[in-house]
Design an enzyme around this catalytic site. Structure first.
Site, mmCIF file in Angstrom:
data_model
loop_
_atom_site.group_PDB
_atom_site.id
_atom_site.type_symbol
_atom_site.label_atom_id
_atom_site.label_comp_id
_atom_site.label_asym_id
_atom_site.label_seq_id
_atom_site.Cartn_x
_atom_site.Cartn_y
_atom_site.Cartn_z
ATOM 1 N N HIS A 91 -20.675 43.381 4.831
ATOM 2 C CA HIS A 91 -19.733 44.448 5.168
ATOM 3 C C HIS A 91 -20.071 45.729 4.398
ATOM 4 C CE1 HIS A 91 -15.453 45.117 6.877
ATOM 5 N NE2 HIS A 91 -16.127 46.256 6.845
ATOM 6 N N ARG A 125 -16.298 44.949 14.126
ATOM 7 C CA ARG A 125 -15.281 43.990 13.696
ATOM 8 C C ARG A 125 -15.746 42.587 14.061
ATOM 9 N NH1 ARG A 125 -13.930 47.334 10.818
ATOM 10 N NH2 ARG A 125 -11.932 48.421 10.588
#
Length: 311
Positions: A274, A226
């Site tokens: 991502h 994250r």
């Protein structure tokens, strides 16, 4: 009477999930209706993505559970209108395997020093062999399902792996650390650090100026977890001084990463968009169908989220 399942995610996701979910739900023997437009008062289960239009769960008066199709749940755990069980996506066939492959690939990339040979405009003959894996300590921050799977893969390749978690865990074959003192020990020997912690108020800026200073000089960071786990400004400062040798980052505080963000131009940063792991509809649909089957049979749901802990 069939159970009613609402698919609540972005429209493009329905095209990806409709057939796999239909197949998986039928395979586990459920009598069901699966739609994107059921009346709230008729819905028994929601197959859910936190960026869907469904944000108020109050009208769903007979709802039994919400099945998240993402591994991350930080965008939904604080929703006060959600009072039924919430599950997160734990998918060994797709999500976990994808993360293991991405992490292993980038650990090996940095361990072997591949970048110097792939990008070598001056045609330098750098005849320096890398150390063996047993000489390259790796620390994984976050010992959930993904962290444990990555640790197992790296250990099998001979890397000495230290796993760190906020609370104690007993994981055979690993050096296990936890808590603040354990974090200091885990970082002190880490030539490569992999971040796989959840995004919670307690984990924000786990790597900051103080903790980055604990690393051996020139250590490498790999973050597929994250974005908020790292203090961006502190990382750039550590890269500029050479305290951190390189950072490969797949997740960010703002996504897509803004074009003017310093990470894009910094020579010590690799940005990936991502892609470390993705929920695969075929295998994710089987996880969801099996969990709904468990709920209907009274066996209890797997992968329940502890909303107090945030994951």
């Amino acid at each position: 009477m069939p159970i009613n399942i609402l698919f609540a995610a972005r429209p493009e996701r329905w095209a990806q999930y409709e057939t796999p979910l239909t197949t998986a739900l039928s395979d586990v023997g459920l009598d069901y209706v699966l739609k994107t437009d059921l009346l709230p008062e008729d819905v028994d289960y929601i197959v859910y993505a936190p960026n869907s239009e469904v944000q108020d769960f109050t009208p769903y008066t007979r709802l039994k559970a919400v099945m998240n199709i993402w591994a991350g749940v930080e965008a939904i755990t604080g929703n006060p209108t959600l009072t039924v069980p919430l599950t997160r996506m734990v998918d060994a066939e797709g999500l976990t395997q994808g993360m293991v492959e991405w992490v292993t690939g980038h650990v090996l990339r940095h361990h072997l020093g591949m970048d110097a040979h792939i990008v070598n405009p001056d045609h330098l003959w750098q005849s320096v062999a890398p150390p063996l894996s047993r000489e390259r300590p790796v620390t994984i921050l976050g010992m959930g399902v993904l962290g444990q799977a990555c640790a197992a893969a790296l250990t099998s390749l001979g890397f000495p792996v230290t796993g760190w978690s906020r609370s104690p865990k007993s994981l055979p074959g690993l050096a296990n650390e936890h808590g603040k003192d354990g974090l200091r020990r885990a970082l002190a020997t880490a030539q490569i650090v992999v971040l796989l912690l959840p995004d919670t108020p307690e984990t924000e800026n786990t790597l900051n100026a103080d903790s980055l200073a604990l690393l051996p000089r020139g250590a490498v960071l790999i973050n597929p977890g994250r974005g908020p786990l790292i203090d961006d400004d502190a990382l750039i400062a550590a890269l500029d001084t050479g305290q951190v040798g390189h950072a490969t980052l797949d997740v960010f505080r703002v996504e897509p990463l803004p074009q003017d963000h310093p990470f894009w131009a910094h020579p010590g940063v690799t940005v990936t968009p991502h892609i470390a792991s993705e929920t695969r509809p075929d295998s994710a649909a089987r996880v969801i169908a099996q969990n709904i089957r468990r709920g209907e049979d009274g066996h209890g749901f797997l992968h329940l989220v502890d909303r107090a802990a945030g994951y």
